[in-house]
Write an enzyme that holds these catalytic residues in place. Sequence first.
Site, PDB file in Angstrom:
ATOM      1  N   SER A   1       0.866  -1.172   0.000  1.00 29.50           N
ATOM      2  CA  SER A   1       0.000   0.000   0.000  1.00 29.50           C
ATOM      3  C   SER A   1       0.910   1.233   0.000  1.00 29.50           C
ATOM      4  O   SER A   1       2.136   1.113  -0.023  1.00 29.50           O
ATOM      5  CB  SER A   1      -0.997  -0.039   1.159  1.00 29.50           C
TER       6      SER A   1
ATOM      7  N   ASP B   1      -1.091  -0.778  -4.188  1.00 31.98           N
ATOM      8  CA  ASP B   1      -2.498  -0.994  -3.839  1.00 31.98           C
ATOM      9  C   ASP B   1      -3.182   0.288  -3.360  1.00 31.98           C
ATOM     10  O   ASP B   1      -2.588   1.072  -2.614  1.00 31.98           O
ATOM     11  CB  ASP B   1      -2.560  -2.058  -2.735  1.00 31.98           C
TER      12      ASP B   1
ATOM     13  N   VAL C   1      -4.699 -10.080  -0.122  1.00 32.04           N
ATOM     14  CA  VAL C   1      -4.573 -10.561   1.254  1.00 32.04           C
ATOM     15  C   VAL C   1      -3.610  -9.648   1.990  1.00 32.04           C
ATOM     16  O   VAL C   1      -2.415  -9.603   1.664  1.00 32.04           O
ATOM     17  CB  VAL C   1      -4.025 -12.016   1.281  1.00 32.04           C
TER      18      VAL C   1
ATOM     19  N   THR D   1      -4.429  -8.053   5.771  1.00 32.47           N
ATOM     20  CA  THR D   1      -4.523  -8.102   7.243  1.00 32.47           C
ATOM     21  C   THR D   1      -3.921  -9.392   7.805  1.00 32.47           C
ATOM     22  O   THR D   1      -3.201  -9.369   8.809  1.00 32.47           O
ATOM     23  CB  THR D   1      -6.003  -7.966   7.662  1.00 32.47           C
TER      24      THR D   1
HETATM   25 ZN   LIG Z   1      -8.325  -3.522  -1.126  1.00 33.10          ZN
END
Ligand SMILES: [Zn+2]
Length: 291
Positions: free
Chosen positions: A50, A82, A238, A240
């Site tokens: 991210s 992401d 995927v 978390t």
């Molecule tokens: Zn997402």
Amino acid sequence: MSIVNAKEILVEATKGKYAVGAFNITNLIQMEAVVEAAIDKRAPLIIQTSVKPSKFLGRDVLVSIYRTLAQSAPIPICLHLDHCTDVDYCKVCADAGYTNIMIDASKQSYEENIRLTREVADYSHSAGDISVEGELGTVSGVEDQVKVAEDEAALANPEQVAEFIERSGVDIFAPAIGTAHGVYKTKNPKIDFERLGKIAKIVNGNGVKTPLVVHGGTGLPADYITKLIEMGGSKFNVSTELKHALIDSTFGYISEHREEYDPGKVDIAVKDAIRKAVGNWIDILGSEGKA
Ligand SMILES: [Zn+2]
């Protein structure tokens, strides 16, 4: 064949009725572990970051390690950015060597979402062999700094999907279908399987054009995942679960070896935990041996 964009591996996955895991990493040990797990299973792989870790670790550092690992790997590997809401940062990462970019303008109006997504798609396509992911509707929960309350999460409208894809120029598409970021609050989250099936038919019914992405993989029951693949999903994000694996394995190892000061052993514990989690996902996604 090792450095690839997401679209080429996902077209194959959609045709073959399996899915590719897009595993979110927050540090370099996790990146190595994810790659090792995928090599063990001979599975195609998408590594994703991210925006926060991309800025914290440095996009150039991430890209050079990705390239080093991918070049010697016998499997195709993509590096994906992401949920980036900032068009300029999408462009910077395209230039740095990410091979898939997600522009997340899903909180904007429909027209603005198309405009921003198109800008990133055009830029990325001219910058290199890079595919672009867009989102329509919103996925609830928190991903990095992007927070969407459950009641403001809106599902993707199948009527708009073909037009959105055409006008935005995206290569892969994430329709909101009720999956959520973070940890699901119930054991049986409400997922709109039929909506995904309908969208898949519209988009890929006459040959695979735009592979479909399912966000919020953590905590989805295995039979849900299998059904979502049947319905046409080919990329599962995927995040978390791998964050939990990192923190829990670090805490677990240090708690049991409080007198030891050997960081390499903590790294090994983390790697083992991540490899196990990723291996399990690859089994569920059916991508073992597909590389
Ligand atoms: Zn997402």
